[in-house]
Enzyme design. Structure first.
Site, PDB file in Angstrom:
ATOM      1  N   GLU A  95      43.949  30.487  30.709  1.00 22.44           N
ATOM      2  CA  GLU A  95      42.366  30.723  30.450  1.00 22.44           C
ATOM      3  C   GLU A  95      42.247  31.933  30.992  1.00 22.44           C
ATOM      4  O   GLU A  95      40.825  32.335  31.216  1.00 22.44           O
ATOM      5  CB  GLU A  95      41.759  29.680  31.379  1.00 22.44           C
ATOM      6  CG  GLU A  95      42.167  29.491  32.645  1.00 22.44           C
ATOM      7  CD  GLU A  95      41.277  28.504  33.608  1.00 22.44           C
ATOM      8  OE1 GLU A  95      40.277  28.754  33.665  1.00 22.44           O
ATOM      9  OE2 GLU A  95      41.958  27.469  34.007  1.00 22.44           O
ATOM     10  N   CYS A 114      42.281  24.537  33.009  1.00 17.87           N
ATOM     11  CA  CYS A 114      43.597  24.280  33.695  1.00 17.87           C
ATOM     12  C   CYS A 114      44.497  23.376  32.819  1.00 17.87           C
ATOM     13  O   CYS A 114      45.540  23.008  33.350  1.00 17.87           O
ATOM     14  CB  CYS A 114      43.517  23.799  34.972  1.00 17.87           C
ATOM     15  SG  CYS A 114      42.634  25.250  36.079  1.00 17.87           S
ATOM     16  N   HIS A 124      47.081  18.191  39.549  1.00 22.03           N
ATOM     17  CA  HIS A 124      46.730  19.837  39.268  1.00 22.03           C
ATOM     18  C   HIS A 124      46.181  19.992  40.654  1.00 22.03           C
ATOM     19  O   HIS A 124      45.281  19.279  41.059  1.00 22.03           O
ATOM     20  CB  HIS A 124      45.495  19.822  38.199  1.00 22.03           C
ATOM     21  CG  HIS A 124      44.874  21.024  38.388  1.00 22.03           C
ATOM     22  ND1 HIS A 124      45.506  22.505  38.421  1.00 22.03           N
ATOM     23  CD2 HIS A 124      43.486  21.401  38.748  1.00 22.03           C
ATOM     24  CE1 HIS A 124      44.279  23.266  38.341  1.00 22.03           C
ATOM     25  NE2 HIS A 124      43.336  22.810  38.623  1.00 22.03           N
TER      26      HIS A 124
END
Ligand code: HMG
Length: 426
Positions: free
Chosen positions: A80, A112, A234
């Site tokens: 990103e 993400c 994450h």
């Protein structure tokens, strides 16, 4: 169909690191907020001549060196913090790491999350044609505005993953649970170099998306939590993994003690705790941390939860293969962290403020990083990357180990692009 999954996994990060004690000393925030509240100690910061391409090349090159590139038919770069709106970052990698002309190359974006999409696409391609390999690289630089609550959650890293049939490290299991919805919790309009975030909303959006993805996973016949030896989340900051796991268990009527959370999460946090958020790469840093710091996970399923703001979440799993330990890169990962150079606060702020020149003139970048790949110049809006030869690399690293610490002129006084050896661009 043969098992399909992770055949190799290699992680790279930046030249610099900022200790959050240094940040706290200047922001006046109690350092325990960073260390205990967020679960972060240091954050990786790119040098002037590093970006997502140089980190991706540094992560992927050892994979090519070990396995060759002949079988690679697809290269998926998940990011990103892309360097171009049209050209895929994977094409800049092509000459740097010797990718074959017969590989398709594309870039994937969804905050993400897109690394997980890359893994699923790769698994599908390998299922169709088990002789081929797919190189998935998650690479990102997390940047927020200075003097904001998000500042201590910056970081940068790349994780390169080779996906094949009969994988040496871990089999990806076919069941996965997905959740997608339009949420504006974190985003970065094209005209900004730093992300915009609604911090509190981003946490509740993450938790809700994780719970929904897990519900979908269970509905599709996925495993229960007790089947997993560990859970990789994450990790925008490592305490987020604890928040998420507690949330998922509480949603199923369980009230986990801290020791129970630690037993499935602690080993996943070592790298992210000292690297910071690396967006797409963060989940695979959690996996690498787990594999590198656990004695034996053979045949013990591991859960993975990917979350990308905006928002998409996916819950899936992988099972380490017999003998996987022999294929890990634990020492190289530890070396990459140990070799980072500590930053002063002033130097960190100088690096943060430095912008990519947009005037189309020729700009030579100062040699700042010790990495094997560097962004050497921008000329007529073109990015020119350079590979360091092994002897040049050895001599830089040996000089670096003798002079470790803050170099004269690198204390933040250097200023902008084209100025001192510490000035430059991002
Ligand atoms: P904040 O509002 O300044 O922090 O920002 P806080 O006041 O909520 O404090 C954080 C924690 O520290 C709290 O613990 C405090 O109690 C504790 P919690 O209640 O959460 O358990 N605390 C202390 N602990 C010990 N000693 C002390 C102390 N003081 C406070 N003295 C926030 C926090 C995360 C919101 C901010 O850093 C931020 O906006 N970060 C960026 C957004 C983010 O990381 N969101 C995470 C979920 S979204 C996501 O993961 C996607 C993302 O990676 C982007 C993508 O998908 O591309 C971000």
């Amino acid at each position: 169909m043969p098992p399909i999954g992770i055949h190799d996994l290699s992680v790279a990060t930046t030249h610099y690191a900022l200790d959050l004690r240094e940040l706290a000393a200047h922001t006046g925030v109690d350092v325990d907020k960073y260390r205990l509240g967020l679960g972060q100690e240091t954050m990786s910061v790119p040098a002037i001549d590093e970006d997502i391409v140089t980190m991706a090349a540094t992560a992927a090159r050892p994979i090519i060196d070990r396995h060759g590139a002949d079988r690679i038919r697809t290269v998926l770069v998940a990011t990103e913090s892309g360097v171009d709106q049209a050209k895929a970052a994977g094409l800049y990698l092509h000459p740097l790491i010797g990718l074959p002309a017969t590989a398709r190359v594309v870039e994937l974006k969804q905050a993400c999350y897109s690394g997980a999409a890359g893994l699923q696409f790769a698994a599908a391609l390998c299922a169709r044609e088990p002789d081929q390999a797919v190189l998935v690289i998650a690479t990102d630089i997390a940047r927020y505005d200075l003097d904001t609550p998000a500042e201590p959650t910056q970081g940068a890293a790349a994780a390169a993953i080779l996906v094949t049939a009969d994988p040496a490290i871990a089999e990806l299991e076919p069941v996965s649970g997905i959740f997608s919805a339009d949420v504006t919790d974190f985003w970065r309009p094209n005209y900004r170099s730093t992300a915009v975030v609604d911090g509190k909303l981003s946490i509740t959006a993450y938790l809700a998306a994780a719970a929904s993805a897990f519900t979908d996973y269970r509905r599709r016949g996925g495993r229960g939590f007790d089947d997993f030896a560990a859970v990789c989340y994450h990790q925008p900051f490592t305490q987020m993994a604890y928040k998420a796991h507690r949330h998922l268990l509480e949603g199923r009527g369980r009230a986990p003690a801290t020791a129970a959370l630690d037993s499935v999460l602690a080993a996943t946090t070592h790298y992210n705790r000292v690297i910071g958020n690396s967006y797409t790469a963060s989940l695979y840093l959690a996996l690498a941390s787990l594999l590198d710091h656990t004695p034996d996970l053979t045949d013990r399923p591991i859960a993975l939860l990917s979350y990308g703001s905006g928002a998409v979440a996916e819950f899936f799993s992988a099972t380490p293969a017999p003998g996987y330990h022999q294929h890990l890169r634990t020492q190289a990962h530890h070396d990459a962290l140990a070799q980072r150079k500590p930053l002063t606060y002033d130097h960190y702020r100088t690096l943060h403020r430095t912008q990519t020149p947009t005037d189309g003139a020729h700009h030579t970048l100062p040699e700042d990083t010790n990495a094997p790949f560097r962004l050497a110049a921008i000329t007529s809006h073109k990015r020119i990357y350079k590979t360091r030869q092994p002897n040049e690399l050895r001599s830089r690293l040996s000089h670096f180990s003798q002079t470790r610490g803050v170099r004269p002129g690198c204390d933040g006084s250097g200023g902008g692009f084209g100025g001192s050896a510490c000035g430059g661009m991002r």
